[in-house]
Write a protein that holds these residues in place. Sequence first.
Motif, mmCIF file in Angstrom:
data_model
loop_
_atom_site.group_PDB
_atom_site.id
_atom_site.type_symbol
_atom_site.label_atom_id
_atom_site.label_comp_id
_atom_site.label_asym_id
_atom_site.label_seq_id
_atom_site.Cartn_x
_atom_site.Cartn_y
_atom_site.Cartn_z
ATOM 1 N N GLU A 1 -77.210 5.120 -13.383
ATOM 2 C CA GLU A 1 -75.879 5.712 -12.705
ATOM 3 C C GLU A 1 -75.802 7.135 -12.534
ATOM 4 O OE1 GLU A 1 -73.434 1.815 -14.376
ATOM 5 O OE2 GLU A 1 -72.704 3.736 -14.925
ATOM 6 N N GLU B 1 -63.904 10.189 -19.052
ATOM 7 C CA GLU B 1 -63.474 9.285 -19.750
ATOM 8 C C GLU B 1 -64.550 8.161 -19.936
ATOM 9 O OE1 GLU B 1 -60.453 5.592 -19.661
ATOM 10 O OE2 GLU B 1 -59.476 7.722 -19.308
ATOM 11 N N GLU B 2 -65.174 7.893 -18.998
ATOM 12 C CA GLU B 2 -66.259 6.870 -18.940
ATOM 13 C C GLU B 2 -67.456 7.332 -19.888
ATOM 14 O OE1 GLU B 2 -69.270 4.358 -16.086
ATOM 15 O OE2 GLU B 2 -67.819 5.906 -15.152
ATOM 16 N N GLU B 3 -67.535 8.778 -19.918
ATOM 17 C CA GLU B 3 -68.743 9.247 -20.721
ATOM 18 C C GLU B 3 -68.397 9.234 -22.252
ATOM 19 O OE1 GLU B 3 -71.915 9.322 -19.487
ATOM 20 O OE2 GLU B 3 -70.547 10.037 -17.910
ATOM 21 N N GLU C 1 -66.440 7.142 -23.536
ATOM 22 C CA GLU C 1 -66.373 5.796 -23.998
ATOM 23 C C GLU C 1 -67.730 5.571 -24.478
ATOM 24 O OE1 GLU C 1 -66.283 1.334 -22.259
ATOM 25 O OE2 GLU C 1 -64.600 2.841 -21.401
ATOM 26 N N LEU C 2 -68.725 6.153 -23.693
ATOM 27 C CA LEU C 2 -70.356 5.680 -23.886
ATOM 28 C C LEU C 2 -70.449 6.651 -25.038
ATOM 29 C CD1 LEU C 2 -72.854 4.369 -23.334
ATOM 30 C CD2 LEU C 2 -73.415 5.991 -21.924
ATOM 31 N N ARG D 1 -76.474 3.391 -17.803
ATOM 32 C CA ARG D 1 -75.792 4.840 -17.614
ATOM 33 C C ARG D 1 -76.836 5.820 -17.004
ATOM 34 N NH1 ARG D 1 -71.704 6.459 -15.058
ATOM 35 N NH2 ARG D 1 -70.960 8.384 -15.884
#
Length: 187
Positions: free
Chosen positions: A104, A55-57, A59-60, A101
């Motif tokens: 991270e 999900e985080e990827e 979104e980016l 990112r």
Amino acid sequence: MAEKSMIYTRTGDRGQTSLVGGVRVDKWDVRLNAYGTIDELNSFIGWLVQLSDAEEESELLHFIQNKLFVVGSYLATDVSFTELREASKLKSEDVERIEQRIDELDAQLPPLTNFVLPGGSEVASAAHICRTVCRRAERDICQLASQHPVDEIILRFVNRLSDYLFVFARFSNYMKNGREIYWDKSC
């Protein structure tokens, strides 16, 4: 009921198209190559979003897709004829978000000691395709910049995006099977 938009205008049937502001140029113009490759990259990133389950990827990647529209709009504007719209400008925070990112993801990866071959998982393979299209877009933008002014932040964003796609590919492979595919120098 809203009137339907006109999909075909016939104005490009003779090999020319309009830039933002109405200036007509040939369809093989260096400016069209640059924003056409950005459009191609955006399409491939849309595919990458569908493959990625993080999900985080996602979104980016959606953020990146929106920013690529900004880049395309910027490149489609010849500022010697047309004032650049505010919506066609990137900000340094856009580059910084990608850099954050990268840091991270990279912090979770083993140090890079060999050349990585494109491939591995489906997501990593798609990210590598996006990376190579991004590098081509960067070359096209550099060619445009040799003939017309191009804001440095555009080049920084595209350069950093290719770095992110490389690290994301590595991260995807590492998370899927804990390994990467390296270049076999003995071949």
